[in-house]
Design a protein around this motif. Structure first.
Motif, PDB file in Angstrom:
ATOM      1  N   SER A  77       0.815  -1.217   0.000  1.00 21.03           N
ATOM      2  CA  SER A  77       0.000   0.000   0.000  1.00 21.03           C
ATOM      3  C   SER A  77       0.847   1.264   0.000  1.00 21.03           C
ATOM      4  O   SER A  77       0.364   2.329  -0.334  1.00 21.03           O
ATOM      5  N   GLN A  78       2.097   1.154   0.400  1.00 22.06           N
ATOM      6  CA  GLN A  78       3.023   2.286   0.492  1.00 22.06           C
ATOM      7  C   GLN A  78       2.454   3.399   1.373  1.00 22.06           C
ATOM      8  O   GLN A  78       2.592   4.576   1.073  1.00 22.06           O
ATOM      9  N   ARG A  79       1.808   3.005   2.471  1.00 12.65           N
ATOM     10  CA  ARG A  79       1.203   3.977   3.365  1.00 12.65           C
ATOM     11  C   ARG A  79       1.943   4.073   4.705  1.00 12.65           C
ATOM     12  O   ARG A  79       1.583   4.888   5.548  1.00 12.65           O
ATOM     13  N   GLY A  80       2.975   3.274   4.890  1.00  8.90           N
ATOM     14  CA  GLY A  80       3.692   3.282   6.162  1.00  8.90           C
ATOM     15  C   GLY A  80       4.320   4.626   6.481  1.00  8.90           C
ATOM     16  O   GLY A  80       4.288   5.085   7.619  1.00  8.90           O
ATOM     17  N   TYR A  81       4.898   5.287   5.484  1.00  7.24           N
ATOM     18  CA  TYR A  81       5.539   6.565   5.745  1.00  7.24           C
ATOM     19  C   TYR A  81       4.496   7.641   6.073  1.00  7.24           C
ATOM     20  O   TYR A  81       4.750   8.539   6.883  1.00  7.24           O
ATOM     21  N   ILE A  82       3.317   7.545   5.467  1.00  6.10           N
ATOM     22  CA  ILE A  82       2.234   8.479   5.793  1.00  6.10           C
ATOM     23  C   ILE A  82       1.805   8.262   7.242  1.00  6.10           C
ATOM     24  O   ILE A  82       1.583   9.218   7.996  1.00  6.10           O
ATOM     25  N   ALA A  83       1.700   7.004   7.640  1.00  6.30           N
ATOM     26  CA  ALA A  83       1.326   6.691   9.019  1.00  6.30           C
ATOM     27  C   ALA A  83       2.361   7.254   9.982  1.00  6.30           C
ATOM     28  O   ALA A  83       2.013   7.769  11.049  1.00  6.30           O
ATOM     29  N   ASN A 141       1.511   9.882  12.822  1.00  3.73           N
ATOM     30  CA  ASN A 141       1.720   9.483  14.210  1.00  3.73           C
ATOM     31  C   ASN A 141       2.701  10.401  14.932  1.00  3.73           C
ATOM     32  O   ASN A 141       2.436  10.840  16.046  1.00  3.73           O
ATOM     33  N   ASP A 142       3.841  10.682  14.304  1.00  9.54           N
ATOM     34  CA  ASP A 142       4.920  11.404  14.983  1.00  9.54           C
ATOM     35  C   ASP A 142       4.887  12.913  14.782  1.00  9.54           C
ATOM     36  O   ASP A 142       5.503  13.640  15.548  1.00  9.54           O
ATOM     37  N   GLY A 143       4.224  13.383  13.718  1.00  8.20           N
ATOM     38  CA  GLY A 143       4.248  14.799  13.397  1.00  8.20           C
ATOM     39  C   GLY A 143       5.397  15.100  12.451  1.00  8.20           C
ATOM     40  O   GLY A 143       6.213  14.233  12.128  1.00  8.20           O
ATOM     41  N   GLY A 165       1.974  15.424  16.032  1.00  6.61           N
ATOM     42  CA  GLY A 165       1.522  14.085  15.686  1.00  6.61           C
ATOM     43  C   GLY A 165       0.272  13.703  16.461  1.00  6.61           C
ATOM     44  O   GLY A 165      -0.031  14.282  17.505  1.00  6.61           O
ATOM     45  N   LYS A 166      -0.425  12.716  15.949  1.00  6.36           N
ATOM     46  CA  LYS A 166      -1.661  12.256  16.595  1.00  6.36           C
ATOM     47  C   LYS A 166      -1.406  11.106  17.570  1.00  6.36           C
ATOM     48  O   LYS A 166      -2.269  10.771  18.362  1.00  6.36           O
TER      49      LYS A 166
END
Length: 143
Positions: A82-88, A92-94, A110-111
């Motif tokens: 999905s290549q979504r790990g970096y978005i997460a 998460n971290d801001g 970050g959230k």
């Protein structure tokens, strides 16, 4: 005072089964039970945008997967496909916002949804693993 063990053969076979330890399948089952609880907590805590994606792009919540390692370890994370790990990670971290000229602006907070999922599911994960291991041990003992 008893000087003899009743059903000695049964007692010895129970001890032999317990001494054999947990098989790979039993470790995977226990770890998967805990991972399933954490995966659901992570899904619930992960932010979901209102954007309607096209061309196969998925939301962060839909990119959560679990992988089983050869050692029996079960890991929960975001799929590489999905290549979504970096978005997460950014969510998460801001991150520090920059403009197109490279000038730094403000820090976007970050959230911390990953930490929130870990915190809210900790007791339930431990309980799920404990329940799975107890079922395995009860089966080995013959209950």
């Amino acid at each position: 005072m008893a000087s003899k063990i009743e059903n000695e053969a049964v007692f010895e076979s129970v001890l032999d089964r317990l001494a054999a330890g947990l098989s790979l399948e039993e470790r995977v089952a226990a770890n998967k039970a805990g991972a399933d609880v954490f995966k659901q907590a992570l899904h619930d805590a992960t932010p979901r945008s209102d954007t309607f994606y096209t061309k196969g792009t998925v939301h962060l919540q839909d990119a959560i997967v679990e992988e089983i390692a050869p050692s029996g370890r079960v890991e929960v994370g975001f799929s590489a496909k999905s290549q979504r790990g970096y978005i997460a990670r950014f969510q998460n971290d801001g991150w520090v916002a920059t403009d197109r000229n490279g000038k730094r602006h403000k820090q976007v907070p970050g959230k911390h949804f990953w930490e929130q999922a870990e915190h809210t599911s900790k007791g339930r994960v431990q309980e799920a693993v404990k329940k799975s291991l107890k079922a395995t041990l009860d089966r080995k003992v013959g209950r």
